[in-house]
Design a protein around this motif. Structure first.
Motif, PDB file in Angstrom:
ATOM      1  N   GLY A 213      25.626  42.042 -56.214  1.00  0.00           N
ATOM      2  CA  GLY A 213      26.369  41.596 -55.047  1.00  0.00           C
ATOM      3  C   GLY A 213      26.374  40.090 -54.911  1.00  0.00           C
ATOM      4  N   ALA A 214      26.313  39.397 -56.048  1.00  0.00           N
ATOM      5  CA  ALA A 214      26.245  37.937 -56.057  1.00  0.00           C
ATOM      6  C   ALA A 214      27.498  37.360 -56.692  1.00  0.00           C
ATOM      7  CB  ALA A 214      24.998  37.466 -56.815  1.00  0.00           C
ATOM      8  N   SER A 215      27.746  36.103 -56.432  1.00  0.00           N
ATOM      9  CA  SER A 215      28.864  35.421 -57.073  1.00  0.00           C
ATOM     10  C   SER A 215      28.465  34.993 -58.481  1.00  0.00           C
ATOM     11  CB  SER A 215      29.297  34.204 -56.250  1.00  0.00           C
ATOM     12  OG  SER A 215      28.212  33.317 -56.074  1.00  0.00           O
ATOM     13  N   LEU A 216      29.460  34.765 -59.320  1.00  0.00           N
ATOM     14  CA  LEU A 216      29.235  34.425 -60.724  1.00  0.00           C
ATOM     15  C   LEU A 216      29.809  33.054 -61.010  1.00  0.00           C
ATOM     16  CD1 LEU A 216      28.364  35.375 -63.617  1.00  0.00           C
ATOM     17  CD2 LEU A 216      30.721  36.182 -63.898  1.00  0.00           C
ATOM     18  N   ARG A 217      29.002  32.199 -61.607  1.00  0.00           N
ATOM     19  CA  ARG A 217      29.442  30.887 -62.056  1.00  0.00           C
ATOM     20  C   ARG A 217      29.496  30.921 -63.581  1.00  0.00           C
ATOM     21  NH1 ARG A 217      28.504  25.860 -59.468  1.00  0.00           N
ATOM     22  NH2 ARG A 217      28.100  27.146 -57.615  1.00  0.00           N
ATOM     23  N   ILE A 218      30.616  30.523 -64.167  1.00  0.00           N
ATOM     24  CA  ILE A 218      30.810  30.617 -65.610  1.00  0.00           C
ATOM     25  C   ILE A 218      30.977  29.226 -66.206  1.00  0.00           C
ATOM     26  CG2 ILE A 218      32.268  31.523 -67.461  1.00  0.00           C
ATOM     27  CD1 ILE A 218      33.081  33.791 -65.648  1.00  0.00           C
ATOM     28  N   THR A 219      30.233  28.958 -67.259  1.00  0.00           N
ATOM     29  CA  THR A 219      30.404  27.745 -68.051  1.00  0.00           C
ATOM     30  C   THR A 219      30.020  28.075 -69.490  1.00  0.00           C
ATOM     31  OG1 THR A 219      29.863  25.380 -68.207  1.00  0.00           O
ATOM     32  CG2 THR A 219      28.072  26.882 -67.627  1.00  0.00           C
ATOM     33  N   SER A 220      30.001  27.079 -70.363  1.00  0.00           N
ATOM     34  CA  SER A 220      29.706  27.331 -71.770  1.00  0.00           C
ATOM     35  C   SER A 220      28.874  26.197 -72.351  1.00  0.00           C
ATOM     36  CB  SER A 220      30.998  27.483 -72.581  1.00  0.00           C
ATOM     37  OG  SER A 220      31.729  26.263 -72.592  1.00  0.00           O
ATOM     38  N   GLY A 221      28.201  26.491 -73.443  1.00  0.00           N
ATOM     39  CA  GLY A 221      27.370  25.489 -74.100  1.00  0.00           C
ATOM     40  C   GLY A 221      28.119  24.229 -74.483  1.00  0.00           C
ATOM     41  N   PRO A 222      29.298  24.336 -75.131  1.00  0.00           N
ATOM     42  CA  PRO A 222      30.033  23.117 -75.504  1.00  0.00           C
ATOM     43  C   PRO A 222      30.439  22.260 -74.314  1.00  0.00           C
ATOM     44  CG  PRO A 222      30.842  25.008 -76.740  1.00  0.00           C
ATOM     45  CD  PRO A 222      29.903  25.541 -75.708  1.00  0.00           C
ATOM     46  N   ALA A 223      30.557  22.863 -73.135  1.00  0.00           N
ATOM     47  CA  ALA A 223      30.951  22.092 -71.948  1.00  0.00           C
ATOM     48  C   ALA A 223      29.788  21.292 -71.372  1.00  0.00           C
ATOM     49  CB  ALA A 223      31.512  23.027 -70.872  1.00  0.00           C
ATOM     50  N   ILE A 224      28.565  21.639 -71.765  1.00  0.00           N
ATOM     51  CA  ILE A 224      27.373  20.929 -71.281  1.00  0.00           C
ATOM     52  C   ILE A 224      27.017  19.869 -72.328  1.00  0.00           C
ATOM     53  CG2 ILE A 224      25.015  21.150 -70.443  1.00  0.00           C
ATOM     54  CD1 ILE A 224      27.016  22.650 -68.762  1.00  0.00           C
ATOM     55  N   GLU A 225      27.621  18.706 -72.233  1.00  0.00           N
ATOM     56  CA  GLU A 225      27.413  17.646 -73.221  1.00  0.00           C
ATOM     57  C   GLU A 225      26.225  16.751 -72.882  1.00  0.00           C
ATOM     58  OE1 GLU A 225      31.074  15.551 -73.438  1.00  0.00           O
ATOM     59  OE2 GLU A 225      32.146  17.173 -74.473  1.00  0.00           O
ATOM     60  N   ARG A 226      25.875  16.654 -71.600  1.00  0.00           N
ATOM     61  CA  ARG A 226      24.772  15.801 -71.167  1.00  0.00           C
ATOM     62  C   ARG A 226      23.929  16.557 -70.143  1.00  0.00           C
ATOM     63  NH1 ARG A 226      29.403  12.934 -71.160  1.00  0.00           N
ATOM     64  NH2 ARG A 226      29.677  13.407 -68.931  1.00  0.00           N
ATOM     65  N   SER A 227      22.714  16.082 -69.962  1.00  0.00           N
ATOM     66  CA  SER A 227      21.840  16.730 -68.991  1.00  0.00           C
ATOM     67  C   SER A 227      22.425  16.630 -67.580  1.00  0.00           C
ATOM     68  CB  SER A 227      20.446  16.099 -69.030  1.00  0.00           C
ATOM     69  OG  SER A 227      20.522  14.702 -68.771  1.00  0.00           O
ATOM     70  N   GLY A 228      23.161  15.548 -67.320  1.00  0.00           N
ATOM     71  CA  GLY A 228      23.785  15.403 -66.009  1.00  0.00           C
ATOM     72  C   GLY A 228      24.812  16.481 -65.727  1.00  0.00           C
ATOM     73  N   ASP A 229      25.505  16.954 -66.778  1.00  0.00           N
ATOM     74  CA  ASP A 229      26.468  18.037 -66.604  1.00  0.00           C
ATOM     75  C   ASP A 229      25.770  19.302 -66.118  1.00  0.00           C
ATOM     76  OD1 ASP A 229      28.428  16.324 -67.540  1.00  0.00           O
ATOM     77  OD2 ASP A 229      28.214  16.993 -69.613  1.00  0.00           O
TER      78      ASP A 229
END
Length: 355
Positions: free
Chosen positions: A81-97
Motif C-alpha cells: 500500500g505504498a507509493s513506488l519511486r523508479i530510477t536506474s543505475g545509469p541515471a545515478i551518476e553522482r552521489s548527489g543524484d
C-alpha cells in the motif's frame, strides 16, 4: 539484419513495449504467473513485515531481462500500500543524484533501482549507509576542508534489479535481506500468461495457438506478449481476427521465428558454424565476421540463447556446434565433427587455448 527484426525476440523492452506492458502487468502477487518459489518467499517477507508494522527488508532480484523484475517491484509497492519511486543505475551518476532521491522519500515508500550494478561507485558507497542506517552523509566543501553532514532519511524499502548479479560488489549484495533469482518460464506458464494477455487485449486466442506462441517465446514473458501482438496483427489483416493455430504459424513464419524460437540471426550463426566451419571449434571474432555482425552482438544477443538451448557449446578453443544444432538445421555432421567435450583438450590431454 534490421533493428525491427532483432527486437521481435529480444528480451529488452523498447518504448512501445513499456507502454503496452503497463496494461498487461498483474497488479497483485496472487495474479503473478510463474516464479513460484520467489512468489512464496516474497509473500512471506511482505506479510511478516506488515504484521510487525515495519518496512520489509531490502529486496534484490537478478536474472535475464523480460522475466518480470519490474512487475514484481510494482507488486511489492501495491501489496504494501505504498507509493513506488523508479530510477536506474545509469541515471545515478553522482552521489548527489542518489542523495536527492533518498532525501525526498516518504516513510514506507518503495524505491526501485533498475540495473543497480551500473550505479556510480560514490553513489554505491552512499547507498550502504542509507540501506542500513537510513542516513546519508552529504559532503559540503572540497579538499581537506570538506565536511560530512549526516542527514536522516525516512525508512524505505529498496528493490534492486540486475541482469548481471556477478558485477554487484559483495558489500552491496550483503545488505539485501532477500535475494531472488528469476528463472526462465516453462511453456505451460507462458500459455497462462498469453491467455491472460489475450483477454486484456480483447482477442480470441485458441489453445493451440497459445501453445505454439509459448513454445517459440524463449521462456520469456516479454517475448511471448510481443509475439502475441504480432500474431494479432496478422489475424486482423489476413484473417477474421481469431488467433488460430494456422494464423499463429503463418504469422511467426512471416516474422522468421522458428519452432525453437530462433530468429534470422540465430540461424545465420548456426549456419555459418555448421557449413563454413564444419561445426567448429571456431573463435568468436571469426564467427562474427562470417555473419557480418560485431563480436559483441553475437556474444551478447545470439549466443546466450543458443548455448541455453543446447545448440552451441563454448570451449577453450572456440564455439562448437552440438548434435542438436545439426539436427535442427537439417544437416548431417561430418565424421570428424567436434562436439564440445572432445575439443577441450589436445592430443596430449592438455587444455587448449581459446581462438
Amino acid at each position: 539484419m534490421s533493428e525491427h527484426e532483432r527486437e521481435l525476440v529480444s528480451p529488452d523492452a523498447d518504448g512501445d513495449d513499456r507502454a503496452i506492458e503497463g496494461a498487461l502487468r498483474p497488479k497483485r502477487l496472487e495474479d503473478f504467473v510463474g516464479q513460484r518459489r520467489v512468489r512464496e518467499q516474497l509473500s512471506l517477507v511482505l506479510r511478516s513485515a506488515q504484521r510487525r508494522g515495519r518496512t520489509p527488508d531490502h529486496v534484490l532480484m537478478s536474472g535475464p531481462p523480460g522475466l518480470g523484475k519490474t512487475t514484481l517491484a510494482m507488486i511489492i509497492a501495491a501489496e504494501l500500500g505504498a507509493s513506488l519511486r523508479i530510477t536506474s543505475g545509469p541515471a545515478i551518476e553522482r552521489s548527489g543524484d542518489l542523495a536527492a532521491v533518498l532525501s525526498t522519500l516518504h516513510e514506507g515508500e518503495v524505491l526501485f533501482l533498475d540495473e543497480i550494478h551500473r550505479m556510480a561507485r560514490p553513489a554505491e558507497e552512499m547507498l550502504y549507509v542509507a540501506m542500513e542506517d537510513f542516513r546519508v552523509d552529504v559532503m559540503v566543501g572540497k579538499g581537506p576542508g570538506a565536511t560530512a553532514i549526516p542527514l536522516d532519511i525516512a525508512p524505505f524499502t529498496l528493490v534492486g534489479a540486475t541482469t548481471r548479479a556477478g558485477l554487484l560488489p559483495p558489500p552491496l549484495r550483503d545488505r539485501f535481506g532477500f535475494v531472488a533469482h528469476m528463472d526462465f518460464y516453462h511453456p505451460e506458464e507462458l500459455e497462462t500468461i498469453l491467455n491472460r494477455s489475450a483477454g486484456l487485449l480483447g482477442v480470441d486466442l485458441h489453445p493451440e495457438a497459445a501453445r505454439e506462441v509459448a513454445g517459440r517465446s524463449r521462456g520469456t514473458p516479454r517475448i511471448a506478449n510481443r509475439l502475441l501482438r504480432r500474431v494479432r496483427d496478422y489475424a486482423e489483416v489476413h484473417g477474421n481476427g481469431e488467433l488460430s493455430l494456422e494464423v499463429a504459424q503463418a504469422a511467426l513464419q512471416l516474422y522468421e521465428v522458428d519452432q525453437q524460437g530462433l530468429d534470422r540471426l540465430d540461424r545465420a550463426v548456426l549456419y555459418a558454424l555448421l557449413r563454413r566451419f564444419r561445426g567448429g571449434p571456431v573463435g568468436l571474432s571469426t564467427l562474427a565476421v562470417s555473419v557480418g555482425e560485431e563480436s559483441e552482438t553475437v556474444e551478447s544477443v545470439a549466443e546466450p540463447f543458443l548455448v541455453r538451448s543446447g545448440f552451441i557449446a563454448r570451449t577453450p578453443r572456440g564455439r562448437v556446434a552440438t548434435p542438436e544444432a545439426w539436427s535442427h538445421m537439417g544437416l548431417t555432421p561430418p565424421p570428424d565433427a567436434a562436439f564440445g567435450v572432445a575439443s577441450l583438450f589436445d592430443e596430449a590431454g592438455q587444455p587448449t587455448t581459446d581462438q
